[in-house]
Design a protein around this motif. Structure first.
Motif, PDB file in Angstrom:
ATOM      1  N   PRO A   2      43.965  29.777  33.945  1.00  0.00           N
ATOM      2  CA  PRO A   2      43.132  29.744  35.141  1.00  0.00           C
ATOM      3  C   PRO A   2      43.792  30.510  36.283  1.00  0.00           C
ATOM      4  N   THR A   3      42.995  31.276  36.974  1.00  0.00           N
ATOM      5  CA  THR A   3      43.465  32.010  38.141  1.00  0.00           C
ATOM      6  C   THR A   3      43.068  31.209  39.371  1.00  0.00           C
ATOM      7  N   ARG A  11      40.774  39.239  44.906  1.00  0.00           N
ATOM      8  CA  ARG A  11      40.379  40.274  43.955  1.00  0.00           C
ATOM      9  C   ARG A  11      38.999  40.843  44.268  1.00  0.00           C
ATOM     10  N   ARG A  12      38.113  40.062  44.860  1.00  0.00           N
ATOM     11  CA  ARG A  12      36.795  40.575  45.259  1.00  0.00           C
ATOM     12  C   ARG A  12      36.932  41.688  46.296  1.00  0.00           C
ATOM     13  N   HIS A  13      38.008  41.631  47.082  1.00  0.00           N
ATOM     14  CA  HIS A  13      38.234  42.629  48.132  1.00  0.00           C
ATOM     15  C   HIS A  13      39.106  43.790  47.675  1.00  0.00           C
ATOM     16  N   ALA A  17      44.027  46.192  42.426  1.00  0.00           N
ATOM     17  CA  ALA A  17      45.221  46.672  43.129  1.00  0.00           C
ATOM     18  C   ALA A  17      46.353  45.642  43.033  1.00  0.00           C
ATOM     19  N   GLU A  18      47.565  46.135  43.066  1.00  0.00           N
ATOM     20  CA  GLU A  18      48.732  45.271  42.934  1.00  0.00           C
ATOM     21  C   GLU A  18      48.817  44.273  44.085  1.00  0.00           C
ATOM     22  N   ASN A 101      42.794  42.310  31.930  1.00  0.00           N
ATOM     23  CA  ASN A 101      41.614  42.684  32.725  1.00  0.00           C
ATOM     24  C   ASN A 101      41.920  43.785  33.736  1.00  0.00           C
ATOM     25  N   GLY A 102      43.160  44.283  33.759  1.00  0.00           N
ATOM     26  CA  GLY A 102      43.547  45.351  34.668  1.00  0.00           C
ATOM     27  C   GLY A 102      44.176  44.883  35.966  1.00  0.00           C
ATOM     28  N   ASP A 103      44.123  43.593  36.267  1.00  0.00           N
ATOM     29  CA  ASP A 103      44.751  43.070  37.486  1.00  0.00           C
ATOM     30  C   ASP A 103      46.254  43.318  37.430  1.00  0.00           C
TER      31      ASP A 103
END
Length: 182
Positions: A2-3, A11-13, A17-18, A101-103
């Motif tokens: 879980p995140t 992450r929505r914004h 990106a790191e 997922n690329g995060d």
């Protein structure tokens, strides 16, 4: 795994990106059992449900959460134990970590030596598939180098907080993949 909601909101914004994320690692050490001194200290490890790796209890701090409170919370959430911090054993940064997922992120870990106050360890959430005490002389062979490092820091009872060598990150210095946090 879980995140946390606040990470999903970020992450929505920022997309993938790191992110720089404060986290804790709780090295729960048992030196006595049933009123007797153990021949070798034991550490509490959890086996992660996402990749099957054995690790110390770890997690992301909530916004504004004190690191000691976060360590207590993570141990309770993952193992059902009530534990308390003994001392800050070390602080280090590691990453970058890239998830499927690329995060992308980097973690700043505050490592605590902890001791139990109450309870018997058990799997207490969906983040783990196993939990148990391991003598430090018989840790799982597959235990990652960064996990061994923080266990060593915690077992150095009474030592001041430790740090990786200035100018290097733990991941770069050890050539090991960074441990993930939930």
């Amino acid at each position: 795994m879980p995140t946390p909601d606040f990470i999903r909101d970020l992450r929505r914004h920022v997309g993938t990106a790191e992110l720089w994320i404060p986290a804790v690692r709780a090295v729960v050490v048992r030196r006595r059992a049933d009123g007797r001194v153990l021949p070798s200290p034991e550490v509490l490890l959890v086996r992660r449900s996402d990749d099957g790796a054995w690790t110390v209890t770890a997690g992301i701090l909530e916004p504004g959460e004190d690191p000691a409170d976060g360590a207590i919370r993570e141990v309770q959430e993952e193992t059902a134990l009530t534990a308390c911090p003994v001392r800050v054993a070390g602080v280090f940064a590691h990453g970058p970590v890239e998830y499927t997922n690329g995060d992308r992120c980097r973690y700043l870990d505050t490592v605590f030596e902890m001791e139990t106050l109450d309870g018997e360890p058990r799997v207490n959430d969906d983040e783990s598939i196993d939990v148990g005490w391991f003598p430090v002389t018989a840790l799982p062979e597959s235990l990652a180098e960064d996990q061994r490092m923080v266990i060593g820091w915690a077992l150095d009872a009474g030592a001041p907080a430790q740090f990786t060598e200035p100018g290097t990150s733990h991941t770069e210095a050890a050539g090991e993949p960074a441990a993930q946090h939930d």
